[in-house]
Design an enzyme around this catalytic site. Structure first.
Site, PDB file in Angstrom:
ATOM      1  N   LYS A 164      -4.045   4.616 -14.316  1.00  0.00           N
ATOM      2  CA  LYS A 164      -5.223   4.917 -14.609  1.00  0.00           C
ATOM      3  C   LYS A 164      -5.728   5.956 -12.988  1.00  0.00           C
ATOM      4  CE  LYS A 164      -6.140   0.873 -17.124  1.00  0.00           C
ATOM      5  NZ  LYS A 164      -5.214  -0.442 -16.366  1.00  0.00           N
ATOM      6  N   MET A 200     -11.596   2.933  -3.333  1.00  0.00           N
ATOM      7  CA  MET A 200     -11.935   3.954  -4.839  1.00  0.00           C
ATOM      8  C   MET A 200     -14.266   3.877  -3.981  1.00  0.00           C
ATOM      9  SD  MET A 200     -11.024   1.476  -7.773  1.00  0.00           S
ATOM     10  CE  MET A 200     -11.500   0.129  -6.822  1.00  0.00           C
ATOM     11  N   PRO A 228       1.064  -1.205  -0.012  1.00  0.00           N
ATOM     12  CA  PRO A 228      -0.219   0.105  -0.143  1.00  0.00           C
ATOM     13  C   PRO A 228       0.836   1.093  -0.414  1.00  0.00           C
ATOM     14  CG  PRO A 228      -0.171  -1.145   2.807  1.00  0.00           C
ATOM     15  CD  PRO A 228       0.973  -1.846   0.880  1.00  0.00           C
ATOM     16  N   ASP A 264      -2.133  -5.423  -3.483  1.00  0.00           N
ATOM     17  CA  ASP A 264      -1.980  -6.469  -4.220  1.00  0.00           C
ATOM     18  C   ASP A 264      -2.183  -6.872  -5.697  1.00  0.00           C
ATOM     19  OD1 ASP A 264      -2.436  -9.327  -4.001  1.00  0.00           O
ATOM     20  OD2 ASP A 264      -3.863  -9.642  -4.815  1.00  0.00           O
ATOM     21  N   ASP A 323       1.810   1.815 -11.580  1.00  0.00           N
ATOM     22  CA  ASP A 323       1.034   2.885 -11.461  1.00  0.00           C
ATOM     23  C   ASP A 323       1.418   3.639 -10.389  1.00  0.00           C
ATOM     24  OD1 ASP A 323      -0.966   0.290 -12.521  1.00  0.00           O
ATOM     25  OD2 ASP A 323      -1.710  -0.324 -10.891  1.00  0.00           O
ATOM     26  N   ILE A 348      -7.084  -8.132  -6.091  1.00  0.00           N
ATOM     27  CA  ILE A 348      -7.658  -6.939  -5.405  1.00  0.00           C
ATOM     28  C   ILE A 348      -7.623  -6.045  -6.122  1.00  0.00           C
ATOM     29  CG2 ILE A 348      -8.120  -6.295  -3.452  1.00  0.00           C
ATOM     30  CD1 ILE A 348      -7.640  -9.140  -3.161  1.00  0.00           C
ATOM     31  N   GLY A 375      -2.733   5.572   3.875  1.00  0.00           N
ATOM     32  CA  GLY A 375      -2.448   4.869   4.476  1.00  0.00           C
ATOM     33  C   GLY A 375      -1.258   4.395   3.791  1.00  0.00           C
TER      34      GLY A 375
HETATM   35  N1  SAH Z   1      -4.437  -3.553  -5.549  1.00  0.00           N
HETATM   36  C1  SAH Z   1      -5.052  -2.408  -4.924  1.00  0.00           C
HETATM   37  C2  SAH Z   1      -6.111  -1.673  -4.868  1.00  0.00           C
HETATM   38  C3  SAH Z   1      -5.883  -0.782  -6.279  1.00  0.00           C
HETATM   39  S1  SAH Z   1      -7.873  -0.210  -6.334  1.00  0.00           S
HETATM   40  C4  SAH Z   1      -4.571  -3.198  -3.390  1.00  0.00           C
HETATM   41  O1  SAH Z   1      -4.803  -4.313  -3.389  1.00  0.00           O
HETATM   42  O2  SAH Z   1      -4.984  -2.267  -2.538  1.00  0.00           O
HETATM   43  C5  SAH Z   1      -6.960   1.502  -5.937  1.00  0.00           C
HETATM   44  C6  SAH Z   1      -8.074   1.684  -4.417  1.00  0.00           C
HETATM   45  O3  SAH Z   1      -6.915   0.947  -3.396  1.00  0.00           O
HETATM   46  C7  SAH Z   1      -8.081   3.068  -4.273  1.00  0.00           C
HETATM   47  O4  SAH Z   1      -9.071   4.184  -4.251  1.00  0.00           O
HETATM   48  C8  SAH Z   1      -7.898   3.137  -2.636  1.00  0.00           C
HETATM   49  O5  SAH Z   1      -9.371   3.346  -2.040  1.00  0.00           O
HETATM   50  C9  SAH Z   1      -7.654   2.304  -2.475  1.00  0.00           C
HETATM   51  N2  SAH Z   1      -5.856   2.258  -1.322  1.00  0.00           N
HETATM   52  C10 SAH Z   1      -5.068   1.742  -1.880  1.00  0.00           C
HETATM   53  N3  SAH Z   1      -3.517   2.078  -1.493  1.00  0.00           N
HETATM   54  C11 SAH Z   1      -4.653   2.920  -0.474  1.00  0.00           C
HETATM   55  C12 SAH Z   1      -3.241   3.595   0.374  1.00  0.00           C
HETATM   56  N4  SAH Z   1      -1.499   3.465   1.180  1.00  0.00           N
HETATM   57  N5  SAH Z   1      -4.642   4.264   1.093  1.00  0.00           N
HETATM   58  C13 SAH Z   1      -5.838   4.385   2.003  1.00  0.00           C
HETATM   59  N6  SAH Z   1      -6.266   3.702   0.392  1.00  0.00           N
HETATM   60  C14 SAH Z   1      -5.240   3.109  -0.398  1.00  0.00           C
END
Ligand code: SAH
Length: 466
Positions: free
Chosen positions: A269, A384, A224, A302, A247, A305, A413
């Site tokens: 994106k 999201m 994250p 991940d 990304d 996800i 986060g």
């Molecule tokens: N594949 C990623 C999710 C991608 S969708 C995963 O597994 O985390 C993108 C969404 O993930 C964002 O809109 C948010 O809701 C969440 N997200 C990803 N990184 C984040 C972070 N550091 N802090 C808070 N939300 C996060």
């Protein structure tokens, strides 16, 4: 002050030492190994320097310092205990544009010596630019303990084969793959164990082996945000990549871990922005892998996800390209931990449901809000959530989700920019309005624990409206 690290060839270059205390003697011994021509200006020198002088390994000028001693000098190291003399020499050398280091006086250095880990010909230099010498020393010791003592021998042996390998593999990328395989395999072990003949046999066999260079695609989860949350395997794979497609959610900390000469392609994106299409990304992945490259598709969290990882692998499969997946810590797991919210807890939550907040779900057209709203003893994590706050709120409310249920909104986060807002479901829309991308929404009784369990950035940026 910022220092640019570089290794200088001192072969037959004149290096002048003014003063010859303990530190100078240590440096002199190292510089002799580098083939520098050492000249020491000092009235008195230690016995080990007298010995070096007798062996004609250094020159000794038994006088005070004079400006004309700077003639044809490449580097000057000043190590007297006379501050005004040090200052005088520093100014003279600067005027003449000669590199100078006044020992223990950072303000009078045009270059500094790093801490060194030596496995000749491999040298690792560490510096904090003078800001934290103890930390530098700790880092040096860490490296010192991880590098086997005669590692350098592998490099020396490999050097003899370089031209041969160059003839065999015309393209540099294939040479790199060859050497990576050699240095990761039995070759190094044989060298470390002193079995040089066996090591050479490994090299020979590898060179003779008929090569079919195959590209591959590795789907890697970057976690994250916090670089420390990248997996060990993820790190190993990105450091071997020829090309990395990444990304917008991949943190700069993680990007800095990619091999410097790998090609980095941004394919992020972002909501409401004109971006590269999924088809275009698939095309680049396939094209690069077909050229024999190690392609890494690096995604935030991940890859499986809400990351379209599955779609990309289906394409790789269709084109018969080898692939692997290295999972990452998804934001639900990482971000909740950093916000002090255990997603399950015997007294508050018997499970987790992970959904995305997009209005359209391509399988069903719409989330099953009726069932989701019933999960009052579960933790609901919504990815999201920002752009559809009204929709999420209205659907949950229409299905009688408790208005006083604790909620957490966490922006960026696990990074030092993490912002956490805690509130209740009734205020979801106004709270989400305060957040920027990326934000994660967590609903459930476990959220109330964060007051007690918050540990990361717990002294700032925590807005509890509970
Ligand atoms: N594949 C990623 C999710 C991608 S969708 C995963 O597994 O985390 C993108 C969404 O993930 C964002 O809109 C948010 O809701 C969440 N997200 C990803 N990184 C984040 C972070 N550091 N802090 C808070 N939300 C996060």
């Amino acid at each position: 002050m910022n220092y640019f690290p570089c290794f200088i060839n001192l072969d037959n270059k004149k290096v002048l030492f003014v003063g010859a205390g303990k530190i100078a003697v240590r440096k002199i011994f190292f510089l002799i190994k580098m083939n520098a021509q050492i000249i020491v200006v000092s009235r008195k020198i230690s016995n080990n320097l007298i010995k070096l002088h007798r062996e004609k390994k250094i020159d000794w000028i038994d006088t005070n310092f004079f400006e004309n001693q700077l003639k044809k000098i490449f580097l000057v190291i000043v190590a007297t205990d006379n501050n005004s003399l040090n200052k005088y020499i520093y100014e003279k050398t600067k005027q003449k544009k000669i590199l100078v280091n006044v020992v223990d006086d950072r303000s009078k250095c045009t270059f500094i010596f790093p801490s060194i880990v030596e496995r000749f010909p491999i040298i690792v230099a560490v510096s904090s630019g003078g800001t934290a010498p103890v930390l530098t020393k700790m880092i040096k010791e860490k490296i010192e303990s991880t590098l086997p003592m005669n590692l350098g021998k592998s490099a020396l042996l490999a050097q003899k084969w370089r031209s041969h390998v160059k003839l065999k593999f015309k393209k540099s990328i294939y040479r790199r793959h060859f050497w990576e395989k050699i240095f990761e395999g039995m070759f190094v072990n044989h060298v470390l164990n002193g079995n040089f003949k066996k090591a050479i046999k490994v090299l020979n066999n590898e060179i003779k082996r008929k090569k079919v260079i195959k590209g591959e695609i590795s789907l890697v989860g970057a976690g994250p945000g916090d670089g420390g949350l990248l997996t060990l395997k993820g790190l190993q794979v990105i450091q071997k990549a020829d090309v990395v497609l990444y990304d917008n959610l991949v943190s700069s900390e993680i990007l800095s871990l990619i091999r410097k000469d790998a090609k980095k392609i941004y394919v992020g994106k972002e909501a409401k922005k004109l971006c590269i299409s999924q088809e275009e990304i698939n095309l680049i992945l396939i094209k690069m892998a077909k050229k024999g490259k190690k392609v890494v598709r690096l995604k935030g969290g991940d890859p499986f996800i809400f990351g379209r990882g599955g779609e990309e692998l289906e394409v790789a499969k269709k084109f018969k390209i080898n692939f692997q997946v290295i999972p990452g810590i998804t934001s639900a797991i990482g971000v909740s931990s950093y916000a002090g919210i255990p997603l399950t807890h015997r007294n508050y939550s018997s499970g987790i449901i992970i959904i995305n907040g997009c209005k359209k779900n391509e399988i069903e057209g719409k989330q099953n809000w009726k069932s989701i709203s019933r999960l009052k003893n579960y933790t609901i994590v919504i990815y999201m959530p920002r752009l559809q706050s009204t929709y999420i709120f209205d659907e949950l409310k229409a299905n009688d989700y408790p208005l006083d249920m604790p909620i957490a909104l966490i922006e960026q986060g696990t990074t030092l920019n993490q912002k956490t807002v805690i509130g209740i479901f009734k205020n979801l829309k106004s709270l989400l309005f305060l957040m920027k991308s990326p934000t994660l929404l967590i609903l459930g009784k476990v959220v109330s624990l964060s007051k007690n369990l918050s540990w990361f950035k717990s002294d700032t940026n925590q807005n509890s409206l509970l």
